[in-house]
Write an enzyme that holds these catalytic residues in place. Structure first.
Site, PDB file in Angstrom:
ATOM      1  N   LYS A  31      66.824 -39.892  -7.002  1.00 10.84           N
ATOM      2  CA  LYS A  31      65.533 -39.854  -7.762  1.00 10.84           C
ATOM      3  C   LYS A  31      65.573 -39.580  -9.295  1.00 10.84           C
ATOM      4  O   LYS A  31      66.462 -39.048  -9.896  1.00 10.84           O
ATOM      5  CB  LYS A  31      64.579 -38.924  -6.939  1.00 10.84           C
ATOM      6  CG  LYS A  31      64.524 -39.207  -5.220  1.00 10.84           C
ATOM      7  CD  LYS A  31      63.271 -38.543  -4.719  1.00 10.84           C
ATOM      8  CE  LYS A  31      63.068 -39.238  -3.584  1.00 10.84           C
ATOM      9  NZ  LYS A  31      61.966 -38.633  -2.768  1.00 10.84           N
ATOM     10  N   ARG A  38      68.711 -36.156   2.872  1.00 11.55           N
ATOM     11  CA  ARG A  38      68.690 -37.538   2.912  1.00 11.55           C
ATOM     12  C   ARG A  38      69.535 -38.187   1.945  1.00 11.55           C
ATOM     13  O   ARG A  38      68.778 -37.962   0.537  1.00 11.55           O
ATOM     14  CB  ARG A  38      67.248 -37.879   3.145  1.00 11.55           C
ATOM     15  CG  ARG A  38      67.199 -39.407   3.520  1.00 11.55           C
ATOM     16  CD  ARG A  38      65.520 -39.549   3.638  1.00 11.55           C
ATOM     17  NE  ARG A  38      65.228 -41.071   3.934  1.00 11.55           N
ATOM     18  CZ  ARG A  38      65.173 -41.913   2.943  1.00 11.55           C
ATOM     19  NH1 ARG A  38      64.865 -41.477   1.572  1.00 11.55           N
ATOM     20  NH2 ARG A  38      64.826 -43.270   3.134  1.00 11.55           N
TER      21      ARG A  38
END
Length: 306
Positions: free
Chosen positions: A243, A282
């Protein structure tokens, strides 16, 4: 799609799925490991995801990628057909299902446990019918509230993610006085809607939604306060992989690290999250995170002399 349960990386390089394996029994959520944090592999069957958009946009390439993750040790493969990056365009449920259903069927046939990453109740229903065992709804019921009724009726685990707004508006809604406390409170509010629909507590998994309506500093603050999520009484999923806040941290000469240059930092967050008791992480790159959760489990194990 009968030639799907293949072992990638073997045989002549004439196909992504050159050698067939016999179909395996369907994997069950109840059989997932309980002695360590689980690793969920991200499989984006999209042309526009922030990290790997277009790489797995066809059924064959997506199936091959999912099988590689599965044989690398991923406990769950999370299949999505719509990008959730900020600014992403909406995809109709019909197009989404055309992308993901053949992939889910193939991975389930190979023995993988699959989750469906969707905000649409109709796609969740089609995916569960195809063999998916978990519904991962990053909208937190904000797009289709009827998702709660479907999950209750299907009796499948549901990943409840914190998010404000949608892909186009969420960046403007990152205004918090106490981000960790407010995330917990807002998750609890949506959790009550799930309860009202008949979803039981053991079926709910909570995800703080790193990157969704949160700036870099707020993402770090949530990670520093993961224990606050424990007050909800549910399994916790952490999704930090590649991210933007990691790219910012790894900036060199004024340039943020590209998504694929963030995997080592992702594995570091995996280790920390696992050591703090996260149920699952994840990630895009399964191998390093699988190693990280095993190290964290060993570090948390009782001393031999105690």
């Amino acid at each position: 799609m009968d030639s799907l349960a293949a072992a990638p990386g073997t045989g002549p390089a004439t196909s992504p799925l050159p050698i067939l394996r016999k179909p395996r029994p369907a994997a069950r959520f109840e059989d997932l490991p309980t002695d360590r944090t689980l690793v969920m592999g991200i499989l984006n069957v999209t042309p526009d995801s922030f990290s790997d958009g277009g790489r797995h946009a066809t059924a064959d390439t997506a199936i091959a990628a999912g099988l590689r993750m599965f044989y690398a040790g991923a406990d769950i493969i999370d299949v999505g057909g719509e990008s959730t990056r900020p600014g992403a365009e909406d995809v109709t449920p019909e197009e989404e299902q055309q992308r993901v259903i053949p992939v889910i069927q193939a991975l389930v046939k190979a023995g993988a446990l699959v989750s469906i990453d969707t905000t649409h109740a109709s796609t969740a229903a089609a995916a569960v019918e195809a063999g998916a065992a978990i519904v991962n709804d990053i909208s937190g019921l904000s797009i289709e509230p009827e998702m709660a009724e479907f999950v209750a009726a299907a009796k499948v685990p549901y990943i409840l993610t914190h998010r404000r707004g949608d892909a186009r508006t969420m960046n403007s809604l990152a205004d918090y006085k106490d981000v960790a406390g407010e995330v917990v409170a807002e998750l609890a509010g949506v959790r009550d809607k799930l309860y009202a629909a008949g979803v039981t507590a053991e079926k709910i998994i909570v995800d703080p939604g790193l990157g969704f309506a949160k700036n870099d500093a707020q993402n770090w603050e949530i990670l520093q306060n993961l224990d606050q999520l424990d007050s909800l009484g549910h399994r916790v999923l952490v999704g930090a992989s590649r991210k933007r806040f990691l790219g910012t941290l790894l900036t060199v000469a004024g340039k943020a690290a590209a998504p694929e240059e963030r995997d080592a930092a992702t594995a570091a967050i995996t280790a920390i999250s696992a050591y703090r008791g996260a149920w699952a992480v994840r990630v895009h790159d399964v191998g390093p995170s699988l190693d990280a959760v095993k190290v964290a489990a060993r570090m948390a194990a009782p001393r031999a002399d105690s």
